[in-house]
Design an enzyme around this catalytic site. Structure first.
Site, short mmCIF file in Angstrom:
data_model
loop_
_atom_site.label_atom_id
_atom_site.label_comp_id
_atom_site.label_asym_id
_atom_site.label_seq_id
_atom_site.Cartn_x
_atom_site.Cartn_y
_atom_site.Cartn_z
N HIS A 9 8.71 -6.54 1.99
CA HIS A 9 9.27 -7.66 2.76
C HIS A 9 10.41 -7.16 3.65
O HIS A 9 11.58 -7.23 3.26
CB HIS A 9 9.78 -8.75 1.81
CG HIS A 9 8.71 -9.64 1.29
ND1 HIS A 9 8.35 -10.82 1.91
CD2 HIS A 9 7.89 -9.52 0.21
CE1 HIS A 9 7.38 -11.40 1.23
NE2 HIS A 9 7.08 -10.63 0.20
N CYS A 16 3.42 -8.39 3.62
CA CYS A 16 3.11 -8.67 2.21
C CYS A 16 1.75 -9.38 2.08
O CYS A 16 0.73 -8.73 2.20
CB CYS A 16 4.23 -9.46 1.54
SG CYS A 16 4.10 -9.40 -0.28
N GLU A 55 11.75 -8.53 6.17
CA GLU A 55 12.66 -9.60 6.57
C GLU A 55 13.77 -9.82 5.55
O GLU A 55 14.80 -10.43 5.87
CB GLU A 55 11.88 -10.90 6.81
CG GLU A 55 11.55 -11.72 5.58
CD GLU A 55 10.46 -11.13 4.70
OE1 GLU A 55 10.21 -11.68 3.60
OE2 GLU A 55 9.84 -10.12 5.11
#
Length: 250
Positions: free
Chosen positions: A217, A112, A219
């Protein structure tokens, strides 16, 4: 996993808590990502002295640039025109880390804000606010729907990410209002949103280590149905061990 002695440098911002005290902030999804990579995280933050960060970074085999604040437009020669919350201290730290990682041929995964910082570090520029300066119909700033499937990502021409992106498209989240405008020399776009915004890049430069960036993102969606994000972190760990001369199957 215990990391097999492989350390991953991971950047983290400094933010004030509810009572005005500064703290180092890192979402736990990044720590989960480190476990999938089979690496031990070394958290690097502007809160630490530069000498301390340098000593920690000497032990790192890979660098993960995490999400967060806008990159200061001054770093790519522009005046403020849509950038919101910036951290010049974090910019300076991460720009130095990117330079150091590239000099060492260290694998880099930029997420990001990270893909934006990587692009700037290599000579590229950013849209300071996509809605104002680009438009084209997609609302990329979907922070309130952080974990949702917002738009597909089309991929093509991958080298470093071959086998990570199975198929030509998959759904991902979207929580950013900035993005890559002018792609830096040496960076190759290999993923795009439906409106054409760059969503994934690979560094194609002689002597550079495995260096990739993604605009979403991963994660936050490690276990998404496509498996893309889990494969991304697992590949990052493989590349760290390969660069360190370790058996990737160990």
């Amino acid at each position: 996993m215990d990391g097999n002695g492989i350390f991953m440098a991971m950047t983290a911002p400094v933010r004030e808590d509810g009572i005005g005290m500064p703290g180092i902030v890192l979402e736990r999804g990044y720590l989960h990502a480190a476990r999938i990579a089979g690496a031990l995280p070394l958290i690097l933050s502007p809160a630490a002295a530069a000498e301390t960060r340098d000593r920690l970074f000497e032990h790192a085999g890979g660098l993960m640039l995490t999400g967060g604040e806008d990159v200061d437009p001054a770093t790519y020669g522009e005046k403020q025109d849509g950038a919101r919350r910036t951290s010049p201290e974090r910019d300076a730290m991460e720009l130095q880390l990117v330079r150091g990682a590239l000099e060492r041929g260290m694998p880099i995964l930029a997420i990001c804000r990270g893909i934006q910082l990587l692009n700037v570090a290599l000579g590229g520029t950013l849209y300071q606010d996509l809605r104002t300066h680009r438009g084209r119909g997609i609302d990329h700033d979907r922070y309130r729907d952080f974990d949702a499937s917002i738009h597909p990502v089309r991929t093509d021409g991958t080298q470093h990410l071959k086998g990570v992106f199975n198929g030509s498209g998959f759904l991902q989240n979207s929580a950013h209002h900035q993005g890559i405008k002018d792609l830096a020399p040496g960076l190759m776009a290999v993923g795009w949103a439906p409106d054409g915004l760059v969503e994934a890049v690979e560094l194609r430069r002689p002597g550079a280590g495995w260096t990739v960036g993604v605009q979403w993102h991963p994660e936050r969606r490690i276990d998404d149905e496509s498996g893309t994000n889990r494969r991304l972190f697992a590949r990052f760990g493989e590349e760290i061990r390969k660069a360190a001369g370790r058996d990737t199957n160990s």
